[in-house]
Scaffold this motif. Structure first.
Motif, PDB file in Angstrom:
ATOM      1  N   LEU A 197     -40.169 -56.180  17.474  1.00  0.00           N
ATOM      2  CA  LEU A 197     -41.111 -57.158  17.212  1.00  0.00           C
ATOM      3  C   LEU A 197     -41.087 -57.778  15.659  1.00  0.00           C
ATOM      4  O   LEU A 197     -42.012 -58.567  15.471  1.00  0.00           O
ATOM      5  CB  LEU A 197     -42.523 -56.789  17.601  1.00  0.00           C
ATOM      6  CG  LEU A 197     -42.556 -56.143  18.868  1.00  0.00           C
ATOM      7  CD1 LEU A 197     -43.964 -55.741  19.435  1.00  0.00           C
ATOM      8  CD2 LEU A 197     -42.212 -57.335  19.970  1.00  0.00           C
ATOM      9  N   LYS A 198     -40.192 -57.380  14.874  1.00  0.00           N
ATOM     10  CA  LYS A 198     -39.962 -57.892  13.598  1.00  0.00           C
ATOM     11  C   LYS A 198     -38.324 -58.101  13.309  1.00  0.00           C
ATOM     12  O   LYS A 198     -37.704 -57.300  13.968  1.00  0.00           O
ATOM     13  CB  LYS A 198     -40.908 -57.320  12.511  1.00  0.00           C
ATOM     14  CG  LYS A 198     -40.592 -55.832  12.302  1.00  0.00           C
ATOM     15  CD  LYS A 198     -41.562 -55.248  11.545  1.00  0.00           C
ATOM     16  CE  LYS A 198     -41.034 -53.700  11.119  1.00  0.00           C
ATOM     17  NZ  LYS A 198     -41.855 -52.881  10.252  1.00  0.00           N
ATOM     18  N   PRO A 199     -38.189 -58.866  12.391  1.00  0.00           N
ATOM     19  CA  PRO A 199     -36.659 -59.108  12.351  1.00  0.00           C
ATOM     20  C   PRO A 199     -35.980 -57.484  11.770  1.00  0.00           C
ATOM     21  O   PRO A 199     -36.711 -56.623  11.338  1.00  0.00           O
ATOM     22  CB  PRO A 199     -36.692 -59.824  10.984  1.00  0.00           C
ATOM     23  CG  PRO A 199     -37.799 -60.547  11.042  1.00  0.00           C
ATOM     24  CD  PRO A 199     -38.904 -59.513  11.744  1.00  0.00           C
ATOM     25  N   VAL A 200     -34.630 -57.542  12.271  1.00  0.00           N
ATOM     26  CA  VAL A 200     -34.106 -56.160  12.067  1.00  0.00           C
ATOM     27  C   VAL A 200     -32.671 -56.549  11.637  1.00  0.00           C
ATOM     28  O   VAL A 200     -32.215 -57.834  11.582  1.00  0.00           O
ATOM     29  CB  VAL A 200     -33.967 -55.310  13.263  1.00  0.00           C
ATOM     30  CG1 VAL A 200     -35.317 -54.912  13.817  1.00  0.00           C
ATOM     31  CG2 VAL A 200     -33.117 -56.116  14.468  1.00  0.00           C
ATOM     32  N   GLY A 201     -31.960 -55.606  10.817  1.00  0.00           N
ATOM     33  CA  GLY A 201     -30.754 -55.774  10.638  1.00  0.00           C
ATOM     34  C   GLY A 201     -29.555 -56.071  11.618  1.00  0.00           C
ATOM     35  O   GLY A 201     -29.895 -55.974  12.742  1.00  0.00           O
ATOM     36  N   LYS A 202     -28.315 -56.379  11.227  1.00  0.00           N
ATOM     37  CA  LYS A 202     -27.372 -56.648  12.264  1.00  0.00           C
ATOM     38  C   LYS A 202     -27.041 -55.459  13.093  1.00  0.00           C
ATOM     39  O   LYS A 202     -26.659 -55.538  14.300  1.00  0.00           O
ATOM     40  CB  LYS A 202     -26.107 -57.270  11.652  1.00  0.00           C
ATOM     41  CG  LYS A 202     -26.135 -58.819  11.136  1.00  0.00           C
ATOM     42  CD  LYS A 202     -24.798 -59.290  10.878  1.00  0.00           C
ATOM     43  CE  LYS A 202     -25.108 -60.581  10.388  1.00  0.00           C
ATOM     44  NZ  LYS A 202     -23.798 -61.008   9.833  1.00  0.00           N
ATOM     45  N   CYS A 203     -26.993 -54.316  12.455  1.00  0.00           N
ATOM     46  CA  CYS A 203     -26.848 -53.031  13.107  1.00  0.00           C
ATOM     47  C   CYS A 203     -28.082 -51.998  13.184  1.00  0.00           C
ATOM     48  O   CYS A 203     -28.457 -51.696  11.967  1.00  0.00           O
ATOM     49  CB  CYS A 203     -25.979 -52.220  12.530  1.00  0.00           C
ATOM     50  SG  CYS A 203     -24.188 -52.770  12.800  1.00  0.00           S
ATOM     51  N   VAL A 204     -28.751 -52.094  14.266  1.00  0.00           N
ATOM     52  CA  VAL A 204     -29.786 -51.058  14.471  1.00  0.00           C
ATOM     53  C   VAL A 204     -29.304 -49.662  14.646  1.00  0.00           C
ATOM     54  O   VAL A 204     -28.823 -49.496  15.778  1.00  0.00           O
ATOM     55  CB  VAL A 204     -30.920 -51.473  15.301  1.00  0.00           C
ATOM     56  CG1 VAL A 204     -32.069 -50.681  15.438  1.00  0.00           C
ATOM     57  CG2 VAL A 204     -31.489 -53.079  15.082  1.00  0.00           C
ATOM     58  N   ILE A 205     -29.439 -48.989  13.738  1.00  0.00           N
ATOM     59  CA  ILE A 205     -29.040 -47.555  13.952  1.00  0.00           C
ATOM     60  C   ILE A 205     -29.889 -46.409  14.264  1.00  0.00           C
ATOM     61  O   ILE A 205     -31.278 -46.336  13.807  1.00  0.00           O
ATOM     62  CB  ILE A 205     -28.337 -46.751  12.764  1.00  0.00           C
ATOM     63  CG1 ILE A 205     -26.929 -47.888  12.318  1.00  0.00           C
ATOM     64  CG2 ILE A 205     -27.971 -45.643  12.618  1.00  0.00           C
ATOM     65  CD1 ILE A 205     -26.685 -47.738  11.077  1.00  0.00           C
ATOM     66  N   GLU A 206     -29.826 -46.208  15.662  1.00  0.00           N
ATOM     67  CA  GLU A 206     -31.067 -45.217  16.385  1.00  0.00           C
ATOM     68  C   GLU A 206     -30.540 -43.733  16.255  1.00  0.00           C
ATOM     69  O   GLU A 206     -29.753 -43.490  17.067  1.00  0.00           O
ATOM     70  CB  GLU A 206     -31.233 -45.642  17.552  1.00  0.00           C
ATOM     71  CG  GLU A 206     -31.929 -47.375  17.445  1.00  0.00           C
ATOM     72  CD  GLU A 206     -32.221 -47.848  18.825  1.00  0.00           C
ATOM     73  OE1 GLU A 206     -33.146 -47.913  19.334  1.00  0.00           O
ATOM     74  OE2 GLU A 206     -31.217 -48.080  19.599  1.00  0.00           O
ATOM     75  N   VAL A 207     -31.024 -42.922  15.527  1.00  0.00           N
ATOM     76  CA  VAL A 207     -30.684 -41.461  15.440  1.00  0.00           C
ATOM     77  C   VAL A 207     -31.808 -40.625  16.115  1.00  0.00           C
ATOM     78  O   VAL A 207     -33.014 -40.695  16.092  1.00  0.00           O
ATOM     79  CB  VAL A 207     -30.958 -41.011  13.818  1.00  0.00           C
ATOM     80  CG1 VAL A 207     -30.449 -39.546  13.861  1.00  0.00           C
ATOM     81  CG2 VAL A 207     -29.949 -41.882  12.885  1.00  0.00           C
ATOM     82  N   CYS A 208     -31.192 -39.981  17.241  1.00  0.00           N
ATOM     83  CA  CYS A 208     -32.041 -39.131  18.067  1.00  0.00           C
ATOM     84  C   CYS A 208     -32.587 -38.076  17.226  1.00  0.00           C
ATOM     85  O   CYS A 208     -32.051 -37.453  16.584  1.00  0.00           O
ATOM     86  CB  CYS A 208     -31.230 -38.613  19.193  1.00  0.00           C
ATOM     87  SG  CYS A 208     -32.242 -37.503  20.228  1.00  0.00           S
ATOM     88  N   ARG A 209     -33.930 -37.828  17.422  1.00  0.00           N
ATOM     89  CA  ARG A 209     -34.599 -36.727  16.462  1.00  0.00           C
ATOM     90  C   ARG A 209     -35.232 -35.724  17.356  1.00  0.00           C
ATOM     91  O   ARG A 209     -35.796 -34.987  16.810  1.00  0.00           O
ATOM     92  CB  ARG A 209     -35.619 -37.361  15.833  1.00  0.00           C
ATOM     93  CG  ARG A 209     -36.879 -37.921  16.281  1.00  0.00           C
ATOM     94  CD  ARG A 209     -37.930 -38.328  15.590  1.00  0.00           C
ATOM     95  NE  ARG A 209     -39.219 -38.728  16.200  1.00  0.00           N
ATOM     96  CZ  ARG A 209     -40.200 -39.247  15.788  1.00  0.00           C
ATOM     97  NH1 ARG A 209     -40.360 -39.548  14.408  1.00  0.00           N
ATOM     98  NH2 ARG A 209     -41.034 -39.624  16.485  1.00  0.00           N
ATOM     99  N   THR A 210     -34.750 -35.435  18.642  1.00  0.00           N
ATOM    100  CA  THR A 210     -35.570 -34.671  19.476  1.00  0.00           C
ATOM    101  C   THR A 210     -34.788 -33.547  20.051  1.00  0.00           C
ATOM    102  O   THR A 210     -33.459 -33.493  20.117  1.00  0.00           O
ATOM    103  CB  THR A 210     -36.064 -35.357  20.714  1.00  0.00           C
ATOM    104  OG1 THR A 210     -36.473 -36.490  20.348  1.00  0.00           O
ATOM    105  CG2 THR A 210     -37.073 -34.563  21.597  1.00  0.00           C
TER     106      THR A 210
END
Lengths: 447, 180
Positions: B78-91
């Protein structure tokens, strides 16, 4: 105990494609059902098979199907729950990625049994790349005449679609999933009415897990009675287990129900034992929401009998000394693992994923996470441990959906079986904090 | 963003209409999540109020119905993000096997903490809950792709690749051939 019913062809090169899947005998269950069986006869075979829902709850599938209301002139739906989000569980992803046509075939056969003319596979958004694989399989099935109007020249027609979610664990709960499929927030509905009476768009609906629907294929092909001969007691057939954590061979294994847990953990055929020769400390046997058991209780029941990979054996002793087979998300922890830290990780997960609809869950999950954080930070008290126990007891069974139970059970079991470790954190926080509690990447790189 | 003309091109619009036709008459709201994914991919990786209003108009629903859904699901930005959104699983297993080290590495080497975007606008780092890759932990997702069995070296190689590529990644991209 090595018969495979679902992953029989997963190593066949090109099995993702329609041509290869068909060469291996694929879609024969659709042919058999549509040409030789009445829809109710298919349901009857599923009932005879003793198949229980493979998503976690383990409810008898045939019985669930028989609850489906059938008012004339009202659409019925089959929705496949592919919103696999239970920590420790990745078997449905494996199945859909490797053998997508098996799910498509199961969806057609099951939809025929239920009289559904439109069906959906609701898949978690993070599995976008898997949704592409499924969409391709569905396109191929349409092109070959297994989907669409008048399948195989019968008067049965079916449209099948893939629907992606957008990152919400709660959408694995069947009524939240239906809300999401209707384009809303994934807030679980109060039951009754159950989806079998008022589900998608208020119409009778069956929601089944990926593995459950895939299992319909071998059940129709070999008959429910034959399927029921596999396994132990009321745990019939095979089960996909996702094994992860501190084991030598993480992965997805198809087991015949009844394999001893000890064999599953230590044999080369399955997990291959604990990494780096460490000792087993604990196991979460069915995804993060089930009670954690220490090594002695996961290998043997309280009566001293070998614990088996079945619904009944896992639950033997109730929650005092048992657990649940759940989704088959099998997380193994070695002797260096901190139960308190792991519990904090789980509690953070449930806090994050609570939809916020019920106060006990919305407030309680956050409260538990905060207390665990306080204990880990070295500021906990013995009263905090009792408070944790008290909070979990006030969440369990007091929410609209089972997420409250899922958040409470790991806390209760961790305190029940590992209270001394919690007390050690409180009494000797510095000593505990100096211990290395989990593998770190540089260690892995050195190995 | 507010001055930008928000509209799908004709090809995307056709795809959206095709999705809407899946559902029974009057139930077009079911298309909301799939269409939001498309909108996020088309309009710079995030859902501005203007984009959400446009989606509401396409589905003939109230804008608030879009806002409440977009704010519920973690995959929508819902707000601007970089070209690559890196999502690291933390669970769970990812956490047990070193996800925290991966996150810390992003902080130390690339100067981005969870929730932050790099100064060049290329990367946004997020921590996310279990992505169903526990047997190949630790892992991260970038766009449609899963990167599994991570080591810090592997993370660096991937970052170099993303930088060189310079393209925006989205969930709706054609995924790379699977490589664990």
């Amino acid at each position: 105990m090595s018969r495979k019913l679902l992953l029989t062809h997963n190593d066949v090169p090109g099995i993702q494609s329609y041509e290869v899947y068909r060469q291996q005998g694929g879609y024969a269950s659709v042919e058999k059902a549509l040409k030789t069986m009445a829809p109710d006869a298919v349901t009857e075979e599923v009932k005879k098979s003793g198949l229980r829902g493979r998503g976690g709850a383990g409810f008898p599938t045939g019985m669930k199907w028989s609850f489906l209301a059938k008012p004339p002139g009202v659409a019925r739906y089959l929705v496949c729950n592919a919103d696999e989000s239970e920590p420790g569980t990745f078997k449905d992803r494996y199945l859909m990625e490797r053998i997508p046509h098996l799910l498509v075939e199961g969806m057609i056969t099951a939809s025929y049994a239920l009289g559904a003319n439109t069906s959906f596979i609701y898949i978690r958004g993070e599995y976008f790349y898997v949704s592409r694989i499924l969409e391709k399989a569905i396109e191929e099935a349409y092109a070959a005449g297994w989907l669409g109007r008048n399948i195989l020249g019968t008067d049965y027609s079916l449209d099948l679609y893939v629907q992606v979610g957008a990152g919400a664990y709660i959408c694995g709960e069947e009524t939240a999933l239906l809300e999401s499929l209707e384009g809303k927030r994934g807030n679980p509905r109060i039951k009754p009415p159950f989806p079998a009476v008022a589900g998608l768009y208020g119409c009778p609906t069956v929601v089944n897990n990926v593995e459950t629907i895939a299992a319909v294929v071998p059940i129709v092909m070999q008959g429910g009675d034959e399927y029921a001969k596999i396994g132990v007691g009321k745990s019939t057939g095979t089960k996909l287990i996702s094994a992860s954590g501190h084991i030598n061979k993480p992965g997805v294994y198809e087991i015949e129900m009844g394999v001893p847990v000890e064999e599953f953990i230590y044999s080369e055929k399955y997990c291959g034992g604990i990494r780096n020769g460490k000792k087993l400390k604990a196991v979460v046997a069915g995804g993060s929401s089930v009670p954690i058991l220490p090594a002695d209780l996961i290998l043997k029941t309280a009566k001293g009998e070998p614990r088996l990979m079945t619904y009944e054996s896992m639950a033997d002793g109730g929650f005092a000394t048992g657990t649940m087979l759940g989704s088959g998300g099998f997380i193994v922890m070695d002797e260096d693992t901190s139960i308190v830290k792991n519990l904090w990780n789980f509690s953070r997960f449930y806090h994050h994923e609570s939809c916020g609809q019920c106060s006990p869950c919305r407030e309680g999950t956050g409260w538990m996470e905060k207390i665990l954080h306080k204990i880990l930070d070295g500021h906990g008290t013995l009263e905090d441990i009792d408070l944790l126990w008290d909070i979990q007891s006030k969440i369990e069974g007091k929410t609209i959906c089972p997420l409250g139970d899922a958040a409470a059970w790991p806390v209760a079991s961790a305190i029940r079986h590992f209270r001394a470790e919690f007390e050690e954190y409180v009494k000797n926080p510095k000593g505990i904090k100096d211990v290395k509690h989990y593998y770190r990447i540089h260690k892995l790189q050195e190995a | 963003m507010s001055n930008r003309n928000i509209a799908f091109n004709s090809e995307t619009l056709e795809l959206v209409q095709k999705i809407i036709r899946r559902y029974p008459e009057g139930k077009q709201k079911s298309a909301l999540i799939p269409v939001l994914h498309i909108a996020q991919a088309e309009f710079d990786g995030w859902l501005s109020p203007e984009v959400m209003d446009y989606v509401a108009s396409l589905l003939r629903i109230q804008p608030v119905e879009v806002y409440e859904v977009a704010s519920f699901y973690s995959m929508f930005n819902l707000k601007p993000v970089g070209k690559c959104v890196i999502e690291v699983c933390r669970t769970s297993s990812c956490w047990m096997l070193g996800a925290e080290d991966v996150v810390a590495h992003f902080g130390k080497k690339y100067g981005i903490k969870p929730g932050e975007t790099s100064k060049d606008g290329m990367f946004t780092l997020k921590t996310v809950e279990c992505l169903g890759s526990c047997g190949t932990a630790p892992m991260m997702q970038v766009g449609a792709d899963y990167y599994e069995n991570l080591t810090l070296d592997k993370v660096d190689q991937l970052m170099d690749r993303f930088k060189k590529d310079g393209k925006r990644k989205s969930y709706t991209d054609t995924p790379e051939p699977r490589n664990q």
